[in-house]
Design a protein around this motif. Structure first.
Motif, short mmCIF file in Angstrom:
data_model
loop_
_atom_site.label_atom_id
_atom_site.label_comp_id
_atom_site.label_asym_id
_atom_site.label_seq_id
_atom_site.Cartn_x
_atom_site.Cartn_y
_atom_site.Cartn_z
N ALA A 87 47.39 31.97 33.05
CA ALA A 87 48.22 32.21 31.86
C ALA A 87 47.51 31.66 30.62
O ALA A 87 48.07 30.90 29.84
N LEU A 88 46.27 32.08 30.41
CA LEU A 88 45.50 31.61 29.27
C LEU A 88 46.01 32.25 27.98
O LEU A 88 46.36 33.43 27.97
N PRO A 89 46.00 31.50 26.87
CA PRO A 89 46.53 32.03 25.62
C PRO A 89 45.49 32.75 24.76
O PRO A 89 45.80 33.18 23.65
N TYR A 90 44.28 32.90 25.25
CA TYR A 90 43.18 33.40 24.42
C TYR A 90 43.02 34.92 24.53
O TYR A 90 43.25 35.50 25.58
N ARG A 91 42.58 35.52 23.42
CA ARG A 91 42.34 36.97 23.39
C ARG A 91 41.01 37.26 22.70
O ARG A 91 40.85 36.99 21.51
N ALA A 92 40.06 37.79 23.46
CA ALA A 92 38.76 38.21 22.94
C ALA A 92 38.10 37.12 22.09
O ALA A 92 37.56 37.38 21.01
N GLU A 93 38.10 35.88 22.61
CA GLU A 93 37.58 34.75 21.85
C GLU A 93 36.24 34.23 22.34
O GLU A 93 35.54 33.53 21.60
N PHE A 94 35.84 34.56 23.57
CA PHE A 94 34.69 33.88 24.17
C PHE A 94 33.58 34.85 24.56
O PHE A 94 33.82 35.95 25.03
N ASP A 95 32.34 34.37 24.37
CA ASP A 95 31.17 35.13 24.82
C ASP A 95 31.04 35.08 26.34
O ASP A 95 30.51 36.00 26.96
N ALA A 96 31.51 33.99 26.92
CA ALA A 96 31.43 33.83 28.38
C ALA A 96 32.57 32.94 28.86
O ALA A 96 33.04 32.06 28.12
N VAL A 97 33.00 33.19 30.08
CA VAL A 97 33.91 32.30 30.79
C VAL A 97 33.18 31.80 32.03
O VAL A 97 32.54 32.59 32.75
N ALA A 108 46.28 32.77 46.72
CA ALA A 108 45.81 34.15 46.64
C ALA A 108 46.68 35.02 45.75
O ALA A 108 46.18 35.87 45.01
N ASP A 109 47.99 34.82 45.79
CA ASP A 109 48.90 35.67 45.03
C ASP A 109 48.74 35.51 43.52
O ASP A 109 49.17 36.38 42.76
N ARG A 110 48.09 34.43 43.06
CA ARG A 110 47.94 34.19 41.63
C ARG A 110 46.63 34.75 41.08
O ARG A 110 46.43 34.78 39.86
N HIS A 111 45.74 35.22 41.92
CA HIS A 111 44.42 35.64 41.44
C HIS A 111 44.42 36.93 40.62
O HIS A 111 43.63 37.04 39.67
N PRO A 112 45.26 37.92 40.90
CA PRO A 112 45.28 39.07 40.00
C PRO A 112 45.62 38.67 38.56
O PRO A 112 44.95 39.12 37.61
N ALA A 113 46.62 37.80 38.37
CA ALA A 113 46.97 37.34 37.03
C ALA A 113 45.87 36.47 36.44
O ALA A 113 45.57 36.54 35.24
N LEU A 114 45.23 35.65 37.28
CA LEU A 114 44.13 34.81 36.82
C LEU A 114 42.99 35.66 36.25
O LEU A 114 42.50 35.40 35.15
N LEU A 115 42.59 36.69 36.99
CA LEU A 115 41.47 37.51 36.55
C LEU A 115 41.82 38.34 35.32
O LEU A 115 40.99 38.52 34.43
N THR A 116 43.05 38.81 35.23
CA THR A 116 43.49 39.52 34.03
C THR A 116 43.47 38.59 32.82
O THR A 116 43.05 38.98 31.72
#
Length: 252
Positions: A87-97, A108-116
């Motif tokens: 649930a990161l609050p950032y939008r198009a802010e970083f060159d790399a993660v 496992a159930d949280r990884h789709p939201a994590l990657l999004t």
């Protein structure tokens, strides 16, 4: 209600888990951080690796869910915030993660939201480079814990709430989140434990151990160590954990 997951102790981590940052050179090399880049470190912990990357000139921001770890990172003078990785609050802010030894602590159930969430934080074309536990990670340790805790009616896999995927499964998850994979591989990495198995268990599985009373906890620790000695301890008394890493690089 009993909780799942891990409770972090910054002092114990510094004493018993420093190898996590020390052994991270290959994934940092894969990141190839450049001076002036804005890089988000997901699961920065106490900031030891974040600080190392920042020393090369990258503009680092770290996030973690543990207040104890964030306090340790702030003592290093780092720019860190408390967020859940899914649930990161950032939008198009970083060159790399970047992330090292952190993503597997989300079930496992949280990884789709994590990657999004991570994809959204990256600038278009930005890169996501990470290393996490992969399929087969600490298999002997997990089997021993399961055997010992079964007599207490505790499912240690459920209690740990960790996720160690195969490359094929995680490739699909990354692609579904919008990433283009540039590399992904499973890497066996036997890892020396200079302070022994009991210290590792109390640092990295305290969320499981804390479900027991103090007396039961020590008995469970002793029995788990006894079961693991023939497999993970050599004739000179040295312990080596059966780590397996999943390392990947992808573009947003």
């Amino acid at each position: 209600m009993a909780t799942t997951g891990q409770n972090w102790n910054a002092a114990a981590y510094a004493a018993n888990g420093r190898f996590v940052a020390t052994l991270a050179s290959p994934v940092v090399d894969l990141l190839a951080p450049q001076p002036g880049e804005r890089i988000l470190d997901v699961g920065c912990g106490d900031g030891a690796l974040t600080e190392q990357i920042a020393a090369g000139g990258a503009q680092m921001k770290g996030i973690d869910s543990s207040l104890a770890m964030l306090e340790a990172a702030r003592r290093r003078g780092l720019d860190v915030e408390q967020h859940s990785a899914d649930a990161l609050p950032y939008r198009a802010e970083f060159d790399a993660v970047f992330s090292n030894a952190a993503l597997h602590w989300l079930s496992a159930d949280r990884h789709p939201a994590l990657l999004t969430s991570i994809h959204r934080a990256l600038k278009p074309g930005g890169r996501f480079v990470a290393e996490m536990g992969g399929q087969g990670n600490i298999a002997a340790i997990r089997v021993a814990l399961s055997a010992v805790f079964a007599s207490h009616g505790i499912d240690t896999e459920e209690a740990a709430a960790s996720y160690y995927p195969s490359p094929g499964v995680y490739r699909r998850l990354l692609e579904e989140a919008g990433f283009t994979i540039t590399s992904i591989e499973l890497i066996p990495r036997p890892t020396p434990l200079p302070n022994g198995m009991e210290a590792w268990l109390t640092t990295f599985r305290n969320g499981v151990l804390d479900r027991l009373s103090p007396e039961e906890r020590q008995d469970a620790l002793t029995e788990t160590v006894r079961l693991l000695e023939p497999v993970l301890r050599d004739g000179d008394g040295n312990w080596v954990a059966d780590y397996v890493r999943l390392r990947f690089s992808a573009l947003a």
